[in-house]
Design a protein around this motif. Structure first.
Motif, PDB file in Angstrom:
ATOM      1  N   HIS A 216       5.544  11.277  -4.080  1.00  0.00           N
ATOM      2  CA  HIS A 216       4.449  10.491  -3.471  1.00  0.00           C
ATOM      3  C   HIS A 216       5.037   9.271  -2.783  1.00  0.00           C
ATOM      4  O   HIS A 216       5.508   8.335  -3.447  1.00  0.00           O
ATOM      5  CB  HIS A 216       3.460  10.061  -4.567  1.00  0.00           C
TER       6      HIS A 216
ATOM      7  N   HIS B   3       4.572   6.719   1.082  1.00  0.00           N
ATOM      8  CA  HIS B   3       3.933   6.419   2.375  1.00  0.00           C
ATOM      9  C   HIS B   3       4.989   5.691   3.213  1.00  0.00           C
ATOM     10  O   HIS B   3       4.827   4.533   3.563  1.00  0.00           O
ATOM     11  CB  HIS B   3       2.729   5.496   2.180  1.00  0.00           C
TER      12      HIS B   3
ATOM     13  N   ARG C   4       3.109  -7.072   4.192  1.00  0.00           N
ATOM     14  CA  ARG C   4       1.912  -7.554   3.489  1.00  0.00           C
ATOM     15  C   ARG C   4       2.288  -8.380   2.267  1.00  0.00           C
ATOM     16  O   ARG C   4       1.613  -8.353   1.236  1.00  0.00           O
ATOM     17  CB  ARG C   4       1.008  -6.364   3.136  1.00  0.00           C
TER      18      ARG C   4
ATOM     19  N   ILE D  47      -4.835  -1.516   4.056  1.00  0.00           N
ATOM     20  CA  ILE D  47      -4.366  -0.321   4.782  1.00  0.00           C
ATOM     21  C   ILE D  47      -4.625  -0.517   6.287  1.00  0.00           C
ATOM     22  O   ILE D  47      -3.814  -0.104   7.124  1.00  0.00           O
ATOM     23  CB  ILE D  47      -5.092   0.940   4.250  1.00  0.00           C
TER      24      ILE D  47
ATOM     25  N   HIS E  16      -5.419  11.638  -3.851  1.00  0.00           N
ATOM     26  CA  HIS E  16      -5.359  10.351  -4.559  1.00  0.00           C
ATOM     27  C   HIS E  16      -6.655  10.241  -5.368  1.00  0.00           C
ATOM     28  O   HIS E  16      -7.742  10.358  -4.792  1.00  0.00           O
ATOM     29  CB  HIS E  16      -5.380   9.179  -3.588  1.00  0.00           C
TER      30      HIS E  16
HETATM   31  O1  NIG Z   1      -1.209   5.224  -2.991  1.00  0.00           O
HETATM   32  N1  NIG Z   1      -4.225   4.140  -2.603  1.00  0.00           N
HETATM   33  C1  NIG Z   1      -4.010   4.464  -1.476  1.00  0.00           C
HETATM   34  N2  NIG Z   1      -2.847   4.440  -0.801  1.00  0.00           N
HETATM   35  C2  NIG Z   1      -1.675   3.717  -1.243  1.00  0.00           C
HETATM   36  C3  NIG Z   1      -1.754   2.262  -0.956  1.00  0.00           C
HETATM   37  C4  NIG Z   1      -1.887   1.981   0.489  1.00  0.00           C
HETATM   38  C5  NIG Z   1      -1.832   0.526   0.919  1.00  0.00           C
HETATM   39  O2  NIG Z   1      -2.338  -0.389   0.225  1.00  0.00           O
HETATM   40  O3  NIG Z   1      -1.285   0.334   2.022  1.00  0.00           O
HETATM   41  C6  NIG Z   1      -1.410   4.036  -2.706  1.00  0.00           C
HETATM   42  O4  NIG Z   1      -1.381   3.161  -3.572  1.00  0.00           O
END
Ligand code: NIG
Length: 402
Positions: A86, A88, A95, A113, A243
């Motif tokens: 997992h 991103h 941030r 986000i 998620h």
């Molecule tokens: O897995 N929860 C959603 N997405 C991400 C966080 C994304 C963000 O805050 O940029 C997660 O924690």
């Protein structure tokens, strides 16, 4: 992308003569994750060697094996490379101030986000690729050899496709997360946005994706919207992940189990019914302790999940909002110290557990025909990840991203 990543790099080898082999020798403690090869569920061998030929494990044997090249583990511990299921990783911007505000008492609600989406849309693909490369380099230094990468900071057709193209340059484990949050231009019109996600956006994303995901949470998308996304993704040939239950109790886990998702990720707030549903399913509960750490949330009840018989994975969830780290060793320390997992359970969750969450049988283990992806530790056992938290205990990582 329809290719099955299992065994995709394996080549027929006619034996040592034609092949390039390397032996990791003089291993004090080897974790194979194959109970047939050693003691207990981790398949532990002592005084061992691993022979890797053309990138695949050829043999797990006693110390003193011979190959073209020899790497001396000097009596240290060797583990399968971490499988981080997992992340991103494709994002631009910063941030840190949101994090600082949170540490001063503000709650995390995922709204940031949109801040990252603005920055990511404004970054070139070359810049995004450079950022991903650097994040993967750090992950690799920390022992990670397989990484899933989600989109989710493009949130329009062109930028979702573009960020997935960047991701697929680095991994086969790409995930389309158009349903991450409603972007500015669709505020107040979430169902119209879901129409776009399931239509043109999915059509542009699917050729670059193996998986589809959605953020099932109050403030993001509800169960019906997520079900639509998952069904559309399944119809397009993608595997399913979700998620769920990150910021409060909700229907994410039950939806993931109902839809046969490979994994439901976060699982911070679980009811007894959620745990029973996971334990009676093939859906992996992927826990992301670094996110709970960085958002000051409680940790998931890993003990209850494991005791109920659920399959558990641990991943780092590198992203700029809830968890800006690729360090699986950090996650292991949290899992053992604060989630009451044993070192054995935590290590398994971050290796073979992550592989299961990605439907992979060729990584997360060191048994014949698996990929020769491993980490040599600067420690005699994996217990040291929690015992010596914050130390760099990875002496050498063998596998991609190096
Ligand atoms: O897995 N929860 C959603 N997405 C991400 C966080 C994304 C963000 O805050 O940029 C997660 O924690």
């Amino acid at each position: 992308m329809t290719a099955d990543p299992n065994w995709q790099d394996s080549r027929a080898t006619s034996g040592r003569d034609a092949a390039r082999s390397v032996v990791i020798d003089n291993i004090g403690l080897l974790v194979t994750n194959d109970p047939a090869l050693g003691d207990g569920p981790l398949g532990i061998r002592r005084d061992a060697a691993v022979v890797i030929t053309d990138g695949l494990v050829e043999e797990v044997t006693g110390a003193g094996a011979v190959a073209d090249t020899r790497i001396d583990a000097e009596g240290m511990c060797v583990i399968p490379g971490f499988v981080d299921s997992h992340s991103h990783l494709v994002f631009a911007g910063d941030r840190a101030e949101e994090f600082a505000a949170r540490m001063a008492g503000q709650a995390y609600d995922g709204g940031g986000i949109r801040v990252t989406t603005d920055a990511t849309r404004n970054a070139s693909s070359i810049e995004l690729d450079r950022l991903v490369t650097e994040r993967l380099r750090r992950a690799h230094l920390g022992g990670t050899t397989t990484m899933e990468i989600k989109s989710g900071y493009g949130l329009n057709v062109a930028d979702e496709a573009r960020t997935l193209q960047v991701a697929e340059g680095h991994t086969t484990e790409t995930t389309f997360l158009g349903a991450h949050l409603v972007p500015h231009e669709y505020l107040g019109r979430p169902d119209d946005y879901i129409d776009l996600v399931c239509g043109d956006m999915l059509a542009a994303a699917a050729p670059h994706s193996r998986w589809i995901d959605a953020f099932c949470e109050e403030g993001a998308f509800d169960a019906d919207q997520c079900r639509r996304v998952l069904e559309a993704g399944r119809d397009a040939g993608l595997g399913l992940r979700l998620h769920g239950n990150q910021l409060g109790p909700g229907s994410g886990v039950r939806l993931a189990v109902e839809m046969g998702c490979a994994s439901v990720d976060h699982c911070t707030y679980l009811t007894d019914d959620d745990i029973d549903a996971l334990a009676g399913s093939d859906t992996v509960a992927t826990l992301l302790p670094a996110a709970d750490f960085s958002t000051r949330q409680p940790y998931p009840d890993a003990r209850r999940l494991l005791d109920a018989g659920a399959t558990v994975a641990i991943a780092a969830n590198c992203n700029p909002g809830s968890s800006y780290t690729t360090s699986i060793p950090f996650c292991l320390a949290l899992a053992v110290r604060d989630m009451h997992m044993t070192s054995d359970e935590a290590l398994a969750a971050a290796t073979i557990g992550g592989a299961t969450a990605l439907g992979r049988t060729d990584v997360g283990r060191l048994s014949p025909r698996a990929r020769g992806h491993l980490a040599i530790l600067d420690a005699p056992s994996h217990h040291h990840f929690a015992y010596q938290p914050g130390q760099n205990l990875i002496r050498l990582t063998i596998g991609p991203y190096g």
